[in-house]
Design a protein around this motif. Structure first.
Motif, PDB file in Angstrom:
ATOM      1  N   PHE A 109      66.209  48.456   8.547  1.00  0.00           N
ATOM      2  CA  PHE A 109      64.772  48.804   8.539  1.00  0.00           C
ATOM      3  C   PHE A 109      64.241  48.868   9.974  1.00  0.00           C
ATOM      4  CE2 PHE A 109      64.731  47.028   4.095  1.00  0.00           C
ATOM      5  CZ  PHE A 109      64.211  48.149   3.465  1.00  0.00           C
ATOM      6  N   VAL A 110      64.619  47.866  10.778  1.00  0.00           N
ATOM      7  CA  VAL A 110      64.127  47.810  12.162  1.00  0.00           C
ATOM      8  C   VAL A 110      64.619  49.031  12.946  1.00  0.00           C
ATOM      9  CG1 VAL A 110      64.295  46.523  14.332  1.00  0.00           C
ATOM     10  CG2 VAL A 110      63.926  45.299  12.180  1.00  0.00           C
ATOM     11  N   ASP A 111      65.886  49.344  12.778  1.00  0.00           N
ATOM     12  CA  ASP A 111      66.442  50.507  13.494  1.00  0.00           C
ATOM     13  C   ASP A 111      65.681  51.779  13.134  1.00  0.00           C
ATOM     14  OD1 ASP A 111      68.276  48.861  14.640  1.00  0.00           O
ATOM     15  OD2 ASP A 111      69.969  49.466  13.365  1.00  0.00           O
ATOM     16  N   LYS A 112      65.384  51.948  11.841  1.00  0.00           N
ATOM     17  CA  LYS A 112      64.692  53.171  11.413  1.00  0.00           C
ATOM     18  C   LYS A 112      63.246  53.200  11.913  1.00  0.00           C
ATOM     19  CE  LYS A 112      66.215  56.172   9.316  1.00  0.00           C
ATOM     20  NZ  LYS A 112      66.755  57.470   9.811  1.00  0.00           N
ATOM     21  N   LEU A 113      62.611  52.042  11.951  1.00  0.00           N
ATOM     22  CA  LEU A 113      61.244  51.982  12.491  1.00  0.00           C
ATOM     23  C   LEU A 113      61.237  52.384  13.966  1.00  0.00           C
ATOM     24  CD1 LEU A 113      59.946  48.642  10.883  1.00  0.00           C
ATOM     25  CD2 LEU A 113      59.068  50.938  10.409  1.00  0.00           C
ATOM     26  N   ALA A 173      62.319  40.090  10.990  1.00  0.00           N
ATOM     27  CA  ALA A 173      63.114  40.950  11.881  1.00  0.00           C
ATOM     28  C   ALA A 173      62.232  41.976  12.585  1.00  0.00           C
ATOM     29  CB  ALA A 173      64.212  41.654  11.081  1.00  0.00           C
ATOM     30  N   VAL A 174      61.238  42.476  11.862  1.00  0.00           N
ATOM     31  CA  VAL A 174      60.291  43.430  12.477  1.00  0.00           C
ATOM     32  C   VAL A 174      59.515  42.716  13.587  1.00  0.00           C
ATOM     33  CG1 VAL A 174      58.223  44.834  12.060  1.00  0.00           C
ATOM     34  CG2 VAL A 174      60.100  44.848  10.405  1.00  0.00           C
ATOM     35  N   ARG A 177      55.788  44.092  15.076  1.00  0.00           N
ATOM     36  CA  ARG A 177      54.916  43.639  13.983  1.00  0.00           C
ATOM     37  C   ARG A 177      53.482  44.158  14.104  1.00  0.00           C
ATOM     38  NH1 ARG A 177      53.146  43.566  10.085  1.00  0.00           N
ATOM     39  NH2 ARG A 177      52.823  42.003   8.466  1.00  0.00           N
ATOM     40  N   ASP A 178      52.968  44.181  15.351  1.00  0.00           N
ATOM     41  CA  ASP A 178      51.575  44.621  15.492  1.00  0.00           C
ATOM     42  C   ASP A 178      51.438  46.143  15.452  1.00  0.00           C
ATOM     43  OD1 ASP A 178      52.899  44.956  17.827  1.00  0.00           O
ATOM     44  OD2 ASP A 178      51.263  44.301  19.134  1.00  0.00           O
TER      45      ASP A 178
END
Lengths: 378, 204
Positions: free
Chosen positions: B128-132, B159-160, B166-167
């Motif tokens: 998810f983090v990689d895709k974000l 993780a985000v 996160r913000d």
């Protein structure tokens, strides 16, 4: 004199007032995790599952019985579904994973009418050999079918042993699906089946007519083997969370009526295990046999509305939510149960239960609070 | 013509909607006007769903018709036209393979004009983090049906945060047992009790 668990459940089912509200959750997934028994052992070794349930009751308190039980059901679930579910310890899945259905279509819309033309049993056998990862020949089917019968025999022995201990397996292994629920979950998958309802309603009706009796027979065989005169009738895909009232009345309600009547005529109580939100359809459920069914809700439907609309028609059962059992505190669980017991159970016709399954990662202190609530408030 | 198309999708007339779009394109109607009309029809379907006149099956059917119509229109839209309302990363969290709710939400987000990056099921927090990071999506939608999924939703939210995103990312969650307590437990921003609400949350 205190009622037995069986008497308590039967009184509630007849909409009478038992000596206290019975408590009958789906507990074995949680019990096995709690007692250190893997989910794989639970599905394939009923003695281990039974041991885990007994240990849980020894530690947290006794209960009147259990609703649907997965103990020893692994081979049956793997056998009867052409597109078998993810089962712990099977085909590379972790031994302690949670089981799940797989949403993968194994039936094309053009095949709906084929089911009736070829006969359900033959069609299912051919489809199973075509799609099942392990059952590719008739020899495979016969071998695995024999194993299922042996496991069913073990379940029967387990049921008898539990009943001697004043613990009632509510529906044992007596599983019944209505044709629409079966087609959506097992054959077409949610999305495709939902679209099919608009595109091919007449074909679905034809398949439903062909499937209904063989699906009833599965439940009837369970009743004959286990001796438990109740059947589990699972519903979710035909709920008001999914299909329209028009679709329900035209396609689904006749199935629920016919299926319920089939079992009631044979002295068997349908336990309608309805997940998702059925609230909008409650008035229509009055067409099901009166004082002969149990309506088991999972915390999504409005159970208070169920009592208001159907309280003089069928026994209401439910509905402590899974999220509350995992994330809540014992005081919150107790308050939730107390309200159910007092508002729904004061005049009878109510069975306290978990909303669907007690999650395997529920807090033990919350399960204990739920067990104690019927003794404290019931 | 365009007005008729909006009504056809509201009436869930699959073949007629597709035929009308095809005819309109052949007649030289501006494809962006057709897209707008289809979205207008979808908005009316959404309104009826919220008013409980329509049920989920009708929402799903309308999204299917919309998808077919858009597939006809897309080749006629010039490369410069940007119809996207923004990117959304969506998936079922690790340890859970239930995808019914996730698929419905993804489908409705596409109808609304979002650029949807659907990572599928059993998705690890790092994915998810990689895709974000790759997409710069301001919305992350996490789905799960099992209570065990609450833990991986929380791990994903953490993780985000650990990736300093996160913000910049609004995290919404959904699935059968998800409620406000789960939002609090996971550290997400909000939950959608149904697919239509999830789309509204993604819209900000």
């Amino acid at each position: 004199m205190a009622m037995t668990s069986f008497e308590r459940i039967e009184a509630a089912t007849r909409l009478e007032k038992p000596d206290r509200v019975p408590f009958v959750p789906i507990i074995d997934m949680f019990a096995c995790r709690y007692a250190g028994v893997t989910q794989h052992e639970m599905f394939f070794d009923i003695r281990r599952a039974d041991w885990a349930i007994q240990k849980t009751m020894d530690d947290l308190g006794t209960i009147d019985g259990m609703s649907l039980s997965y103990g020893g059901m692994g081979s049956l679930l793997d056998f009867i579904i052409p597109n078998p579910p993810v089962l712990p310890g099977v085909r590379g899945v972790d031994d302690d994973a949670e089981w799940m259905f797989v949403e993968k279509p194994v039936l094309e819309p053009s095949e709906y009418r084929e089911i009736g033309r070829r006969g359900v049993i033959r069609w299912t056998l051919d489809k199973t050999m075509e799609t099942h990862p392990n059952l590719n020949t008739k020899v495979d089917v016969v071998k695995e079918g024999s194993r299922v019968l042996l496991d069913m025999n073990k379940i029967t022995r387990s049921v008898r042993a539990w009943r001697k201990k004043n613990f009632e397996p509510l529906v044992a292994a007596n599983l019944v699906f209505t044709p629409m629920e079966w087609m959506s979950i097992m054959l077409r998958g949610f999305n495709d089946f939902t679209l099919d309802l608009f595109r091919y309603p007449e074909d679905i009706k034809a398949a439903s007519a062909a499937l209904k009796k063989p699906l009833w027979w599965i439940g009837l065989i369970g009743v004959k083997m286990t001796g438990v005169k109740r059947v589990f009738m699972g519903g979710t895909r035909t709920s008001a969370s999914v299909i329209s009232k028009k679709q329900f009345e035209e396609l689904s309600l006749p199935e629920w009526q016919e299926t319920s009547e089939y079992f009631v005529e044979r002295g068997i109580t349908p336990m309608l295990h309805f997940d998702s939100d059925w609230t909008a359809f409650f008035p229509l459920l009055k067409s099901l046999p009166r004082r002969k069914c149990i309506l088991n809700l999972d915390g999504t439907s409005d159970i208070y509305k169920a009592k208001e609309i159907l309280g003089d028609h069928m026994c209401i059962m439910g509905d402590v939510p899974a999220a509350l059992l995992k994330l809540g505190e014992p005081e919150e669980v107790d308050a939730y149960c107390e309200k159910l017991i007092k508002d729904l159970g004061s005049d009878g016709g109510f069975i306290l239960s978990s909303g669907c399954t007690i999650p395997l990662d529920a807090k033990p202190e919350n399960v204990k609070a739920m067990i104690q609530s019927v003794k404290r408030h019931g | 013509m365009a007005e008729k198309i909006a009504q056809l999708i509201v009436d869930l007339e699959e073949e007629q909607t597709v035929a009308a779009v095809r005819t309109a394109l052949d007649d030289g109607t501006d494809p962006l006007v057709l897209v707008e009309e289809l979205r207008e029809g979808m908005s009316e379907v959404g309104r009826r769903f919220e008013e409980k006149e329509y049920y989920l099956s009708e929402l799903i059917m309308s999204a299917e018709i919309f998808k077919q119509a858009i597939a006809l229109i897309e080749p006629h839209i010039s490369g410069g036209a940007d119809m996207s309302k923004g990117a959304v990363v969506i998936g079922t969290v690790q340890g859970d393979i239930h995808d019914i709710g996730k698929n419905i939400v993804a489908s409705l987000l596409r109808c609304e004009g979002f650029d949807v990056h659907d990572l599928g099921v059993d998705v690890a927090p790092a994915a998810f983090v990689d895709k974000l990071k790759e997409t710069g999506a301001p919305v992350l939608a996490l789905s799960g049906l099992l209570t065990m999924a609450f833990d991986t939703m929380k791990e994903t939210v953490d993780a985000v945060a650990g990736a300093d995103l996160r913000d910049k990312v609004r995290i919404i969650i959904g699935g059968g047992p998800v409620n406000e307590a789960v939002v609090e437990f996971t550290g997400a921003d909000a939950f959608g009790k149904d697919a239509a609400e999830a789309v509204r949350l993604a819209s900000g």
